[in-house]
Write an enzyme that holds these catalytic residues in place. Sequence first.
Site, short mmCIF file in Angstrom:
data_model
loop_
_atom_site.label_atom_id
_atom_site.label_comp_id
_atom_site.label_asym_id
_atom_site.label_seq_id
_atom_site.Cartn_x
_atom_site.Cartn_y
_atom_site.Cartn_z
CG ASN A 25 -32.24 -16.65 -6.70
OD1 ASN A 25 -31.67 -17.26 -6.18
ND2 ASN A 25 -32.73 -16.36 -8.00
CG HIS A 47 -31.85 -23.77 -6.37
ND1 HIS A 47 -30.30 -23.74 -6.14
CD2 HIS A 47 -32.24 -22.48 -6.95
CE1 HIS A 47 -30.07 -22.33 -6.49
NE2 HIS A 47 -31.11 -21.97 -6.91
#
Length: 573
Positions: A458, A412
């Site tokens: 996110n 990520h």
Amino acid sequence: TAKDLLHGILSGALHGVANPGTLNVPPEVAKTVLQVRPGHAYCIAELSEHLPGVMDANLVLFQPAIAIVTVVKDDHLAAFESRDALAGEIAKLVHHLPATGTAVLNADDPQVLAMAAQCRAKALTYGLAPEADVRAEDVSAAWPQRLQMTLVYRDQRMHVQTQLCGAHWLPSVLGAVGGALASGLTLAQCAKGLEGVEPFEGRMQPVTTPEGVTFIRDDFKAPLWTLDACFEFMKAAKATRKIIVIGELSDIINKKEKRYEQVAQRAQEVADITVFVGPWATSALAARQKSNPDALQIFNHVKSAADYINSITQECDLVFLKGSCKQDHLQRLILARCKEVACWRDDCQRNQFCTVCPDRMRPSLPAPLSRPVAVLQPISLETVNGVQTSVDEATVLIGLGNPGPQFANTPHNVGYALVDKLAASSNLAWEEAPEGWFARGQIGERPVCLVKIRSAMNLTGAGLHQLAQRLPFTSAQCVLVFDDLDLPLGAVRLRERGSAGGHRGVASILEAFQTDAFRRLKIGVAPKDKTVSRAAYVLQAFDATDRLEVEKALVLATAKVGDLLAGTQGKPK
């Protein structure tokens, strides 16, 4: 709903049972059969056709004398090879009828009408077609009017005023009338029974708030093929302002992003404001009209959509909710107006309406604020490395990732890793802002601004939107750098724009800026083990072998950044 309409008509004259709601799979059909008592005049069951062979199991349990088939569309089509195969599964119901039975068939649907040819029972047809046995004439249903028509059967004519919203109820209404006539009721009894049937919850159900805003709840299920009828309803409706809210769409076989774009185009033709909500909402941005960009809004979370809708709606607005109960629970947009909901989960997967959920008032974490409304002070920019760089002329490279050393070597964080590499190789110093870090200067002959947002991946959108206001810069200047689980490990791809493609960090950015006009540099991080949990994998450190592939990808990505900058002529358009 044809089942519920038939039950509503028959119950006015007879006593019987019907399976509740959409409980139509074999175990529920068995429960319905077990409810039958000697004093009952009828038993009605909706029978599922969601899988090949399931009708066989249903017909072992339930052996009908009358069978009603409304339409063959795309519901459950993914489980079948073709619509013909789906129609074949449904046709088993008609073929199973005894010679003394009646098949009630929609004359307006060729695949349904064709079932009469192989049926040993009597066929009773219905529809708008002039040759149908049961017909509807003089149909009108433009909101706020409810559906009304003249029923025609043999030499009889009967005007009916229903409580239903929309002309697309006709296949269900006429099918139910045909079933009632086959059961021995008169046309007058059918008309009287229809008039007493109230709208069904979550299926074109009107709800008017104390403020005078009317919601049309069609939020039980949202097959793609039903959208045309919804748009026709809104097009014909008379209202001060029309708003359409669209959640998760089902029965999309392929090209899902394109389908959402097409739906968004259609919705904007009939609505003043169109709102998409859910994991595929960003796909709708491709249909945004430059002449009226505010007419299309997208949100990743229902809470954000509810806050927006409830802040803009006013008396005499008509708001159409189209979604899938199990996926998005759009009913919460209405419940929130009276503070009758505290749960804003997007992943409960409960196939029930929130009003009957025991956890409805149990607080859950709300969706993050995507578009800050506060007025932010601009950041004072000074000369960096002897060069005064104006950010509004720069290419802004945004590395996506999670802050903190524990995430430094994870899939990520390859976006973070690339901008760190670019800063080091070009001797650019990182500066700190409340939202994260930025580094200004030049790569080659081109001005750049490197960015890392300090919030979790996110939630990147809110911080980036704030920083864009304070520096400032626009989405057209930006290049998002992030990991892609669908690209092979080490692959690098450059894309001009598009939806989030399932990447929640990108989705939060598109929502915050309400545009998909972001260039993207994607670095492949697909796991070798396809069975591994993706959510866990993106936060696990690369092993030594994979790390070597990532380092090669970062070198390739650096070269692509150089090519991109070299091809930039002046300020991005």
